[in-house]
Design an enzyme around this catalytic site. Structure first.
Site, PDB file in Angstrom:
ATOM      1  N   ARG A 164       0.821  -1.218   0.000  1.00 21.40           N
ATOM      2  CA  ARG A 164       0.000   0.000   0.000  1.00 21.40           C
ATOM      3  C   ARG A 164       0.855   1.268   0.000  1.00 21.40           C
ATOM      4  O   ARG A 164       0.485   2.281   0.618  1.00 21.40           O
ATOM      5  CB  ARG A 164      -0.952   0.015   1.212  1.00 21.40           C
ATOM      6  CG  ARG A 164      -1.911  -1.163   1.270  1.00 21.40           C
ATOM      7  CD  ARG A 164      -2.876  -1.158   0.088  1.00 21.40           C
ATOM      8  NE  ARG A 164      -3.775  -2.295   0.137  1.00 21.40           N
ATOM      9  CZ  ARG A 164      -3.552  -3.470  -0.456  1.00 21.40           C
ATOM     10  NH1 ARG A 164      -2.440  -3.650  -1.144  1.00 21.40           N
ATOM     11  NH2 ARG A 164      -4.413  -4.447  -0.361  1.00 21.40           N
ATOM     12  N   SER A 241     -10.823  -0.202   3.838  1.00 21.63           N
ATOM     13  CA  SER A 241     -10.086  -0.453   5.075  1.00 21.63           C
ATOM     14  C   SER A 241      -9.445   0.846   5.547  1.00 21.63           C
ATOM     15  O   SER A 241      -8.579   1.394   4.868  1.00 21.63           O
ATOM     16  CB  SER A 241      -9.014  -1.519   4.846  1.00 21.63           C
ATOM     17  OG  SER A 241      -9.597  -2.736   4.465  1.00 21.63           O
ATOM     18  N   GLU A 336      -4.971   4.905   6.846  1.00 19.18           N
ATOM     19  CA  GLU A 336      -4.528   4.981   5.460  1.00 19.18           C
ATOM     20  C   GLU A 336      -5.054   6.178   4.680  1.00 19.18           C
ATOM     21  O   GLU A 336      -4.338   6.734   3.841  1.00 19.18           O
ATOM     22  CB  GLU A 336      -4.926   3.696   4.733  1.00 19.18           C
ATOM     23  CG  GLU A 336      -4.437   3.633   3.310  1.00 19.18           C
ATOM     24  CD  GLU A 336      -4.685   2.290   2.662  1.00 19.18           C
ATOM     25  OE1 GLU A 336      -4.089   2.038   1.604  1.00 19.18           O
ATOM     26  OE2 GLU A 336      -5.473   1.494   3.206  1.00 19.18           O
TER      27      GLU A 336
END
Length: 359
Positions: A164, A241, A336
């Site tokens: 990521r 997420s 994130e």
């Protein structure tokens, strides 16, 4: 390229939270990118917005100019080795590209079905799901280098893709313009390695199925978790997420596996555990209210917004979850979503996570 002032950003994000952009432009044609350069010269280097599926906009809005990347188009070319190289405009919806590759009998992206966002965001995040990720298929990108003041081509190696992350993450040096992938003609998918998907397909892990069947199964699993955007779904206002899957050491991995936690080894050599499993282990329940207007999804352990949710409340909820997970497991979660504007509590949460991860 038309530039609006004091333009609402919340409707352009999947969370539906936040204030206005001081300047908002929409780019639909790469030939007009010179207008973006001119905007940066007058103001400052802009933030780039795709579908807003990984963005938290501050309640006070964003003083930095925002450019919504809305360019479309994909060109498929057969390579001498039999593979197919596809060059895609950064604003092209990822879902549309995945559907087109499946329709053309190409493997490499079928398990990325249902992920919201634009193609330009995929190298930034090294987007991946259910056994496939951008690092597996990326050839190169073209980007505007704000430091050099010119367009550049960066190879997949230059992008330094990780879990990521990439050189583009937390950097405003580059604006991605096009992305090129290499795919392979195939009737069958890459091996199915995720248990839930394999179970739904009625196969053993490691087996392959027709591309469309693999995509349909992944889409069904994603939908069961509220991970497919659907305006009729009460859990629709989410960013997927919220937290990265955290890195664990050998001892932690052994203990977590003994508790049947989903612990996986990644191509970068690191071992990570599911953030959603940790959230559940910390005692949270599905549908639980965490902060005003922000709660757990009713389907999956991730945060969703409702009612009059605010960026401040979302930051509060993320902090509550991260603190509880650390207290229960000793593992610190890293949020994130990218922040547009100034939300001090959210910035502190990110900085704390980075500090705890430092060697």
């Amino acid at each position: 390229m038309h530039v609006r002032t004091n333009a609402p950003l919340a409707p352009l994000t999947t969370l539906g939270i936040g204030g206005n952009a001081a300047h908002l432009a929409e780019l639909t044609d790469l030939d007009d990118f010179g207008d973006v350069v001119e905007l940066a010269r007058r103001e400052q280097v802009p933030l780039i917005l795709g579908s807003g599926s990984n963005v938290l906009v501050a309640d006070a809005g964003c003083a930095v100019p925002v450019v919504r990347m809305a360019t479309h188009g994909a060109v498929f070319e057969r390579a001498p080795d039999g593979s197919v190289v596809v060059t895609v405009q950064a604003g092209h919806p990822l879902q549309e590209l995945v559907e087109e590759t499946i329709g053309n009998g190409l493997t490499g992206m079928e398990t990325l079905i249902g992920i919201p966002g634009t193609v330009g965001a995929t190298p930034v995040q090294n987007v991946g799901a259910y056994g496939q990720e951008v690092a597996d298929i990326l050839v190169d990108v073209t980007a505007w280098d704000w430091t050099a003041g010119r367009e550049v081509t960066l190879s997949a190696a230059d992008c330094r893709l990780g879990h990521r992350t990439s050189i583009f993450k937390r950097s405003n040096r580059w604006t991605l313009l096009t992305v090129t992938f290499r795919l392979r003609p195939a009737q069958l998918s890459t091996p199915i390695t995720y248990g839930m998907v394999a179970k739904l397909l009625g196969i053993a892990k490691g087996e392959s199925v027709p591309l469309d069947e693999a995509a349909a199964a992944v889409l069904a699993v994603r939908r069961s978790k509220g991970m497919v955007l659907d305006a009729s779904d009460p859990d629709n206002r989410n960013v997927g997420s919220v937290f990265l899957s955290p890195v664990v050491n050998g001892g932690q991995a052994e203990e977590l596996r003994a508790e049947e936690a989903p612990v996986n080894d990644f191509p970068d050599g690191l071992t990570r555990v599911s953030a959603s499993w940790l959230i559940k282990a910390a005692g949270f329940t599905l549908g639980q209210t965490i902060a005003p207007g922000v709660r757990m999804s009713t389907k999956h352990f991730t945060l969703v917004a409702g009612g009059q949710a605010t960026a401040a409340a979302f930051a509060e909820a993320a902090r509550t979850v991260a603190d509880a997970v650390q207290k229960a497991t000793g593992i610190r979660l890293t949020p994130e979503p990218d922040l547009f504007g100034d939300e001090p509590a959210y910035l502190r949460l990110k900085q704390d996570a980075l500090a705890s991860a430092a060697p």
